[in-house]
Design a protein around this motif. Structure first.
Motif, PDB file in Angstrom:
ATOM      1  N   THR A 102     -66.624  -3.483  21.953  1.00 26.45           N
ATOM      2  CA  THR A 102     -67.720  -2.991  22.784  1.00 26.45           C
ATOM      3  C   THR A 102     -68.702  -2.169  21.957  1.00 26.45           C
ATOM      4  O   THR A 102     -68.395  -1.729  20.841  1.00 26.45           O
ATOM      5  CB  THR A 102     -67.179  -2.135  23.941  1.00 26.45           C
ATOM      6  N   ASP A 103     -69.879  -1.953  22.532  1.00 29.32           N
ATOM      7  CA  ASP A 103     -70.911  -1.155  21.862  1.00 29.32           C
ATOM      8  C   ASP A 103     -70.393   0.253  21.566  1.00 29.32           C
ATOM      9  O   ASP A 103     -69.625   0.829  22.344  1.00 29.32           O
ATOM     10  CB  ASP A 103     -72.149  -1.043  22.747  1.00 29.32           C
ATOM     11  N   ALA A 104     -70.852   0.794  20.428  1.00 27.47           N
ATOM     12  CA  ALA A 104     -70.596   2.194  20.069  1.00 27.47           C
ATOM     13  C   ALA A 104     -69.107   2.552  20.138  1.00 27.47           C
ATOM     14  O   ALA A 104     -68.718   3.558  20.720  1.00 27.47           O
ATOM     15  CB  ALA A 104     -71.415   3.119  20.972  1.00 27.47           C
ATOM     16  N   SER A 105     -68.270   1.710  19.521  1.00 29.27           N
ATOM     17  CA  SER A 105     -66.818   1.901  19.569  1.00 29.27           C
ATOM     18  C   SER A 105     -66.254   2.674  18.376  1.00 29.27           C
ATOM     19  O   SER A 105     -65.164   3.231  18.467  1.00 29.27           O
ATOM     20  CB  SER A 105     -66.104   0.545  19.616  1.00 29.27           C
ATOM     21  N   PHE A 106     -66.995   2.706  17.248  1.00 30.12           N
ATOM     22  CA  PHE A 106     -66.402   3.192  16.010  1.00 30.12           C
ATOM     23  C   PHE A 106     -67.256   4.274  15.346  1.00 30.12           C
ATOM     24  O   PHE A 106     -68.488   4.196  15.351  1.00 30.12           O
ATOM     25  CB  PHE A 106     -66.205   2.028  15.032  1.00 30.12           C
ATOM     26  N   ASP A 107     -66.558   5.230  14.749  1.00 29.30           N
ATOM     27  CA  ASP A 107     -67.243   6.250  13.949  1.00 29.30           C
ATOM     28  C   ASP A 107     -67.651   5.699  12.588  1.00 29.30           C
ATOM     29  O   ASP A 107     -68.669   6.105  12.017  1.00 29.30           O
ATOM     30  CB  ASP A 107     -66.322   7.463  13.725  1.00 29.30           C
ATOM     31  N   VAL A 108     -66.828   4.800  12.048  1.00 26.15           N
ATOM     32  CA  VAL A 108     -67.054   4.238  10.716  1.00 26.15           C
ATOM     33  C   VAL A 108     -66.720   2.752  10.750  1.00 26.15           C
ATOM     34  O   VAL A 108     -65.715   2.349  11.332  1.00 26.15           O
ATOM     35  CB  VAL A 108     -66.169   4.936   9.651  1.00 26.15           C
TER      36      VAL A 108
ATOM     37  N   PRO B  93     -73.670   6.217  17.579  1.00 28.92           N
ATOM     38  CA  PRO B  93     -74.805   6.919  16.983  1.00 28.92           C
ATOM     39  C   PRO B  93     -74.308   7.987  16.011  1.00 28.92           C
ATOM     40  O   PRO B  93     -73.373   8.731  16.310  1.00 28.92           O
ATOM     41  CB  PRO B  93     -75.502   7.535  18.192  1.00 28.92           C
ATOM     42  N   GLY B  94     -74.909   8.021  14.850  1.00 28.59           N
ATOM     43  CA  GLY B  94     -74.462   8.933  13.809  1.00 28.59           C
ATOM     44  C   GLY B  94     -73.343   8.359  12.963  1.00 28.59           C
ATOM     45  O   GLY B  94     -72.926   8.980  11.974  1.00 28.59           O
ATOM     46  N   GLY B  95     -72.829   7.178  13.331  1.00 27.26           N
ATOM     47  CA  GLY B  95     -71.725   6.556  12.602  1.00 27.26           C
ATOM     48  C   GLY B  95     -72.167   6.005  11.257  1.00 27.26           C
ATOM     49  O   GLY B  95     -73.360   5.776  11.005  1.00 27.26           O
ATOM     50  N   MET B  96     -71.182   5.770  10.385  1.00 31.95           N
ATOM     51  CA  MET B  96     -71.447   5.337   9.016  1.00 31.95           C
ATOM     52  C   MET B  96     -70.875   3.947   8.749  1.00 31.95           C
ATOM     53  O   MET B  96     -69.800   3.595   9.241  1.00 31.95           O
ATOM     54  CB  MET B  96     -70.835   6.325   8.020  1.00 31.95           C
TER      55      MET B  96
END
Length: 264
Positions: A112-118, A144-147
């Motif tokens: 899904t959208d926006a699931s991971f920090d990295v 958002p803000g993820g790498m």
């Protein structure tokens, strides 16, 4: 995210045994844990949720949890044999509660959208022909803000490869869709990534590959031959010799990539 049909894996049990003998248990690309650490150098992964695209036999996914403190890591690959090996390895290491592995066909990422920090990847993205679609998907699943941090095998230029590069790719016999570092960076920026950086790793791997070839011809030969057969090892020696030519010329260009998904 290896662009291969499920029914015909490019990384079968023989390939896994061969590459792990060369690069270490769980590693199907060069450099082992030390190169993984260089890819994520300066990033804090503690407590983060990580996606490892093209996770192969799972060594890297487990390393990101065991040695970098990730709260949870998901390894994703399109090939069933490597995922089965990775799952067994997670169980053996007692990490099934913090690591999971997902196998799915090529195409949109099954998350899904926006699931991971990295989002991480090690030498797997070269198998995906559509770089713009690839990075649009990576951008989508990042918070958002993820790498995004990756290493990938590239070619120094876009357009027609040299005859030496064509010979090397033919020797590999894999679904390579190599592009230049600049093409990757453009696809990342088109997807929306900020702070895009590229880092040339050709000088490093040029010398490492030379050592790999010497080991294959010398001390490793009996052990690996016993595991996969002399014909398979001899074929890979020829592949490494072809690869060394394009590493020495600079046309084969392993590269680190990094970018950030902006907030808002």
């Amino acid at each position: 995210m290896i662009e291969t049909a499920d029914a015909e894996p490019e990384y079968d049990d023989t390939a896994i045994r061969f590459l792990e003998a060369l690069w270490g248990d769980g590693y199907l690309s060069p450099g082992g844990p030390d190169e993984v650490d260089r890819v994520v150098e300066g990033l804090s992964l503690a407590g983060k949720t990580i996606l490892d695209i093209g996770c192969g036999a799972g060594g890297i996914t487990l390393h990101l949890v065991e040695h970098h403190g990730a709260a949870h890591a998901i390894g994703f690959d399109v090939e069933r044999p490597v995922i089965e090996v990775a799952r067994r390895r997670a169980v053996a290491r007692g990490l099934s509660d913090r690591v999971s592995f997902v196998q799915a066909p090529p195409g949109p990422l099954p998350f899904t959208d926006a699931s991971f920090d990295v989002v991480f990847s090690k030498d797997a993205l070269l198998h995906v022909p559509d770089k713009d679609a690839l990075f649009a998907e990576i951008f989508r699943v990042l918070k958002p803000g993820g790498m995004f941090a990756a290493s990938n095998w590239m070619i120094s230029h876009d357009g027609e490869p040299s005859s030496e590069m064509k010979a090397y790719v033919a020797a590999e016999g894999l679904s390579f869709a190599m592009a230049s570092p600049e093409r990757y960076a453009l696809a990342m920026r088109r997807a929306g990534f900020a702070d895009v950086t590229i880092r040339d790793r050709n000088p490093w791997y040029r010398e490492v590959a030379r050592g790999e070839l010497e080991r294959l011809k010398g001390p490793l030969y009996p052990t690996v031959t016993a595991a996969v057969g002399a014909a398979y090892v001899d074929k890979n020696i020829r592949t490494w010799e072809a690869m060394q030519k394009v590493l020495d010329s600079g046309e084969h260009r392993p590269t680190h990539l990094r970018g950030r998904k902006p907030v808002g």
